[in-house]
Design a protein around this motif. Structure first.
Motif, short mmCIF file in Angstrom:
data_model
loop_
_atom_site.label_atom_id
_atom_site.label_comp_id
_atom_site.label_asym_id
_atom_site.label_seq_id
_atom_site.Cartn_x
_atom_site.Cartn_y
_atom_site.Cartn_z
N CYS A 102 0.84 -1.21 0.00
CA CYS A 102 0.00 0.00 0.00
C CYS A 102 0.87 1.25 0.00
N GLU A 103 1.93 1.23 0.79
CA GLU A 103 2.83 2.38 0.85
C GLU A 103 3.47 2.65 -0.52
N VAL A 104 3.90 1.57 -1.16
CA VAL A 104 4.54 1.71 -2.48
C VAL A 104 3.54 2.23 -3.50
N LEU A 105 2.34 1.69 -3.48
CA LEU A 105 1.30 2.17 -4.41
C LEU A 105 1.04 3.66 -4.22
N GLY A 106 1.00 4.09 -2.95
CA GLY A 106 0.82 5.51 -2.67
C GLY A 106 1.99 6.35 -3.16
N GLN A 107 3.21 5.86 -2.92
CA GLN A 107 4.40 6.59 -3.36
C GLN A 107 4.44 6.76 -4.87
N ILE A 108 4.07 5.72 -5.59
CA ILE A 108 4.07 5.78 -7.06
C ILE A 108 3.11 6.86 -7.54
N GLU A 109 2.01 7.05 -6.80
CA GLU A 109 1.02 8.07 -7.16
C GLU A 109 1.39 9.45 -6.63
N GLY A 110 2.52 9.54 -5.90
CA GLY A 110 2.98 10.84 -5.41
C GLY A 110 2.60 11.17 -3.99
N ALA A 111 2.04 10.21 -3.26
CA ALA A 111 1.63 10.46 -1.87
C ALA A 111 2.84 10.61 -0.97
N ASN A 112 2.67 11.35 0.12
CA ASN A 112 3.68 11.44 1.17
C ASN A 112 3.38 10.36 2.19
N VAL A 113 4.38 9.52 2.49
CA VAL A 113 4.17 8.38 3.38
C VAL A 113 4.98 8.54 4.66
#
Length: 289
Positions: A102-113
């Motif tokens: 989930c973290e990686v998917l968010g990072q790929i979309e530009g999210a701050n984790v």
């Protein structure tokens, strides 16, 4: 060299613990432990953002859960509607691996984790808030230093952060934070929640706060989550929380069940529960292939 040897010995001892719950719960915990060894030369496998996971292997058996997260992320982006995502399952079922995905998917979309990893009950009291504030500081330095100055008082709460009053001892040594007036838990929780919400308002993409393992934390000490519950419906914040759900009568498992009950009652409509099940025989064969 002495420190390096000691850290290496402690790592090996933990790997060999007879009780599975006392060992590392994922390969990422081992990586994190290796990063603490100062004399190690080869750091090729130290991956803070494990993008390689999406290419080297798929997450077998939890495809429905991943689809649910994708939907939540999409709704958070489009409708500005945050969520608490509670991931439950037995020891070894894949909760940590799922959260990494989930973290990686968010990072790929530009999210701050923001990743919060607590390895023991002893660590939880001393590590949770300093780690959270340090990572929020890093995000703020790259987006809004002014906002960090506004909430500088949070970094001087030595009585609550269990640190010396020096701005977490991580280079954050502003005079205001060092000499900050000490807050009570309620004021600290509300101020921290406001800080996270204001930061999220500035960010273009969602903010993901990933907490693993919630069963090692005292829910009563995490009052900021209660205040965040009011912000979620109008924010781009996703809080990922994993909770080990075994059915023994040990104190740890009893504590985990009480934590789940409190989280469910507190967050109600803002909470989505994702239960991970052990792999079926068919999925085990697929995984091995």
């Amino acid at each position: 060299t002495t420190l390096s040897s000691l850290l290496s010995i402690n790592l090996i001892r933990k790997l060999l613990k007879r009780n599975p719950e006392e060992r590392f719960q994922s390969v990422f915990e081992v990586m994190h432990e290796l990063e603490e060894i100062p004399s190690a030369q080869n750091k090729k496998f130290w991956l803070r953002s494990p993008i390689y996971l999406l290419n080297s292997s798929s997450l077998v058996g939890h495809e429905t859960a991943i689809s649910s997260f994708r939907q939540i992320y999409s709704e958070t982006c489009k409708e500005k509607r945050g969520k608490f995502v509670l991931i439950v399952g037995q020891t070894g079922v894949g909760k940590s691996r799922f959260m990494e995905e989930c973290e990686v998917l968010g990072q790929i979309e530009g999210a701050n984790v923001v990743r919060l990893r607590i390895s023991s009950i002893q660590d939880s009291r001393y590590a949770f808030y300093p780690s959270l504030l340090k990572q929020l500081q890093t995000i703020c330095n790259g987006t809004s230093p002014e906002l960090l100055k506004k909430y500088d008082i949070l970094y001087g709460q030595s009585s609550l952060l269990q640190t010396e009053n020096t701005g977490l001892g991580a280079g954050h040594k502003n005079t205001e934070s060092v000499n900050a007036q000490q807050m009570d838990k309620i004021t600290f929780s509300k101020t921290l929640s406001d800080f996270i919400f204001d930061l999220n308002q500035i960010l273009e993409k969602p903010l993901i706060i990933s907490i693993n393992d919630f069963s090692l934390l005292n829910v009563e000490d995490l009052g900021f989550l209660d205040y965040m519950n009011f912000h979620l419906p109008e924010s781009k914040i996703i809080v990922l929380e994993s909770l080990t759900q075994n059915y023994s009568q040990s104190e740890k498992d009893k504590h985990a069940r009480l934590s789940e009950e409190r989280l469910t009652k507190t967050f109600e409509t803002n909470l989505l529960k994702v239960e991970l099940k052990p792999l079926t025989k068919t999925k085990c064969i697929e995984f091995l292939k």
